[in-house]
Design a protein around this motif. Structure first.
Motif, PDB file in Angstrom:
ATOM      1  N   CYS A 181       1.012  -1.178  -0.199  1.00 25.74           N
ATOM      2  CA  CYS A 181       0.055  -0.188  -0.010  1.00 25.74           C
ATOM      3  C   CYS A 181       0.886   1.079  -0.056  1.00 25.74           C
ATOM      4  O   CYS A 181       1.923   1.399   0.771  1.00 25.74           O
ATOM      5  N   SER A 182       0.479   2.290  -0.753  1.00 25.09           N
ATOM      6  CA  SER A 182       1.373   3.191  -0.948  1.00 25.09           C
ATOM      7  C   SER A 182       1.174   4.435   0.128  1.00 25.09           C
ATOM      8  O   SER A 182       1.962   5.295   0.302  1.00 25.09           O
ATOM      9  N   ARG A 183       0.229   4.364   0.981  1.00 22.14           N
ATOM     10  CA  ARG A 183      -0.044   5.190   2.210  1.00 22.14           C
ATOM     11  C   ARG A 183       0.528   4.538   3.407  1.00 22.14           C
ATOM     12  O   ARG A 183       0.963   5.158   4.234  1.00 22.14           O
ATOM     13  N   ASN A 237       1.978   1.228   3.829  1.00 18.50           N
ATOM     14  CA  ASN A 237       2.786   0.133   3.747  1.00 18.50           C
ATOM     15  C   ASN A 237       2.621  -1.238   4.037  1.00 18.50           C
ATOM     16  O   ASN A 237       3.166  -2.039   3.983  1.00 18.50           O
ATOM     17  N   GLU A 238       1.145  -1.450   4.338  1.00 20.16           N
ATOM     18  CA  GLU A 238       0.599  -2.844   4.545  1.00 20.16           C
ATOM     19  C   GLU A 238       0.847  -3.802   3.193  1.00 20.16           C
ATOM     20  O   GLU A 238       0.744  -3.130   2.198  1.00 20.16           O
ATOM     21  N   ILE A 239       1.252  -4.872   3.419  1.00 23.54           N
ATOM     22  CA  ILE A 239       1.716  -5.555   2.135  1.00 23.54           C
ATOM     23  C   ILE A 239      -0.153  -6.264   1.919  1.00 23.54           C
ATOM     24  O   ILE A 239      -0.791  -6.899   2.827  1.00 23.54           O
ATOM     25  N   VAL A 240      -0.530  -6.332   0.570  1.00 22.76           N
ATOM     26  CA  VAL A 240      -1.698  -6.642   0.219  1.00 22.76           C
ATOM     27  C   VAL A 240      -1.368  -7.842  -0.790  1.00 22.76           C
ATOM     28  O   VAL A 240      -0.770  -7.597  -1.625  1.00 22.76           O
ATOM     29  N   ARG A 241      -1.947  -9.044  -0.597  1.00 27.19           N
ATOM     30  CA  ARG A 241      -1.820 -10.114  -1.324  1.00 27.19           C
ATOM     31  C   ARG A 241      -2.910 -10.702  -2.043  1.00 27.19           C
ATOM     32  O   ARG A 241      -3.876 -10.309  -1.911  1.00 27.19           O
ATOM     33  N   ASP A 242      -2.645 -11.339  -3.148  1.00 26.31           N
ATOM     34  CA  ASP A 242      -3.579 -11.873  -3.988  1.00 26.31           C
ATOM     35  C   ASP A 242      -4.519 -11.027  -4.640  1.00 26.31           C
ATOM     36  O   ASP A 242      -5.818 -11.413  -4.815  1.00 26.31           O
ATOM     37  N   VAL A 268      -6.521  -2.100  -4.193  1.00 31.28           N
ATOM     38  CA  VAL A 268      -7.595  -1.185  -4.954  1.00 31.28           C
ATOM     39  C   VAL A 268      -6.714  -0.158  -5.610  1.00 31.28           C
ATOM     40  O   VAL A 268      -5.721   0.463  -4.971  1.00 31.28           O
ATOM     41  N   VAL A 269      -6.695  -0.007  -6.939  1.00 31.25           N
ATOM     42  CA  VAL A 269      -6.255   1.071  -7.485  1.00 31.25           C
ATOM     43  C   VAL A 269      -6.897   2.175  -8.062  1.00 31.25           C
ATOM     44  O   VAL A 269      -7.747   2.001  -8.515  1.00 31.25           O
ATOM     45  N   THR A 270      -6.337   3.318  -7.696  1.00 30.61           N
ATOM     46  CA  THR A 270      -7.099   4.623  -7.856  1.00 30.61           C
ATOM     47  C   THR A 270      -7.002   4.867  -9.180  1.00 30.61           C
ATOM     48  O   THR A 270      -6.026   4.531  -9.918  1.00 30.61           O
ATOM     49  N   PRO A 271      -7.996   5.835  -9.800  1.00 28.97           N
ATOM     50  CA  PRO A 271      -7.810   6.254 -11.083  1.00 28.97           C
ATOM     51  C   PRO A 271      -6.448   6.958 -11.676  1.00 28.97           C
ATOM     52  O   PRO A 271      -5.969   6.923 -12.662  1.00 28.97           O
ATOM     53  N   ASP A 272      -5.834   7.630 -10.659  1.00 30.81           N
ATOM     54  CA  ASP A 272      -4.192   7.976 -10.741  1.00 30.81           C
ATOM     55  C   ASP A 272      -3.352   7.025 -10.515  1.00 30.81           C
ATOM     56  O   ASP A 272      -1.973   7.274 -10.938  1.00 30.81           O
ATOM     57  N   GLY A 273      -3.480   5.832 -10.340  1.00 31.56           N
ATOM     58  CA  GLY A 273      -2.825   4.791 -10.187  1.00 31.56           C
ATOM     59  C   GLY A 273      -2.086   4.407  -9.004  1.00 31.56           C
ATOM     60  O   GLY A 273      -1.201   3.488  -8.900  1.00 31.56           O
ATOM     61  N   GLU A 274      -2.645   4.986  -8.180  1.00 35.48           N
ATOM     62  CA  GLU A 274      -2.329   4.948  -6.445  1.00 35.48           C
ATOM     63  C   GLU A 274      -2.665   3.386  -6.115  1.00 35.48           C
ATOM     64  O   GLU A 274      -3.638   3.250  -6.554  1.00 35.48           O
ATOM     65  N   LEU A 303      -3.635   1.038  -3.068  1.00 28.85           N
ATOM     66  CA  LEU A 303      -4.117   1.001  -1.721  1.00 28.85           C
ATOM     67  C   LEU A 303      -4.452  -0.259  -1.146  1.00 28.85           C
ATOM     68  O   LEU A 303      -5.253  -0.841  -1.744  1.00 28.85           O
ATOM     69  N   CYS A 304      -4.413  -0.397   0.051  1.00 33.39           N
ATOM     70  CA  CYS A 304      -4.916  -1.427   0.564  1.00 33.39           C
ATOM     71  C   CYS A 304      -6.448  -1.008   0.796  1.00 33.39           C
ATOM     72  O   CYS A 304      -6.792   0.121   0.646  1.00 33.39           O
ATOM     73  N   LYS A 305      -7.207  -2.007   1.300  1.00 28.36           N
ATOM     74  CA  LYS A 305      -8.708  -1.664   1.225  1.00 28.36           C
ATOM     75  C   LYS A 305      -9.026  -0.727   2.370  1.00 28.36           C
ATOM     76  O   LYS A 305      -9.993   0.216   2.561  1.00 28.36           O
ATOM     77  N   ASN A 306      -8.367  -0.833   3.470  1.00 28.45           N
ATOM     78  CA  ASN A 306      -8.691   0.022   4.547  1.00 28.45           C
ATOM     79  C   ASN A 306      -8.333   1.671   4.283  1.00 28.45           C
ATOM     80  O   ASN A 306      -8.926   2.326   4.548  1.00 28.45           O
TER      81      ASN A 306
END
Length: 52
Positions: free
Chosen positions: A18-20, A22-27, A31-37, A39-42
């Motif tokens: 996650c770019s905010r 730093n949580e590791i998101v697996r499988d 969530v990818v924002t329209p600007d390409g960021e 993120l984890c679901k939280n």
């Protein structure tokens, strides 16, 4: 039924950070924002917990 490889039991198919927070998101559960960021679901949708 049809399942994605990421939904089957076993080893992790992919991991991203996650770019905010730093949580590791697996499988492919990120969530990818329209600007390409990436993120984890939280971070993307809010969370049920809050900072005290």
């Amino acid at each position: 039924m049809t399942f994605r490889n990421a939904d089957l039991p076993g080893f992790t198919v992919g991991m991203v950070k996650c770019s905010r927070c730093n949580e590791i998101v697996r499988d492919s559960k990120e969530v990818v924002t329209p600007d390409g960021e990436v993120l984890c679901k939280n971070c993307a949708n809010g969370s049920y917990y809050y900072k005290v």
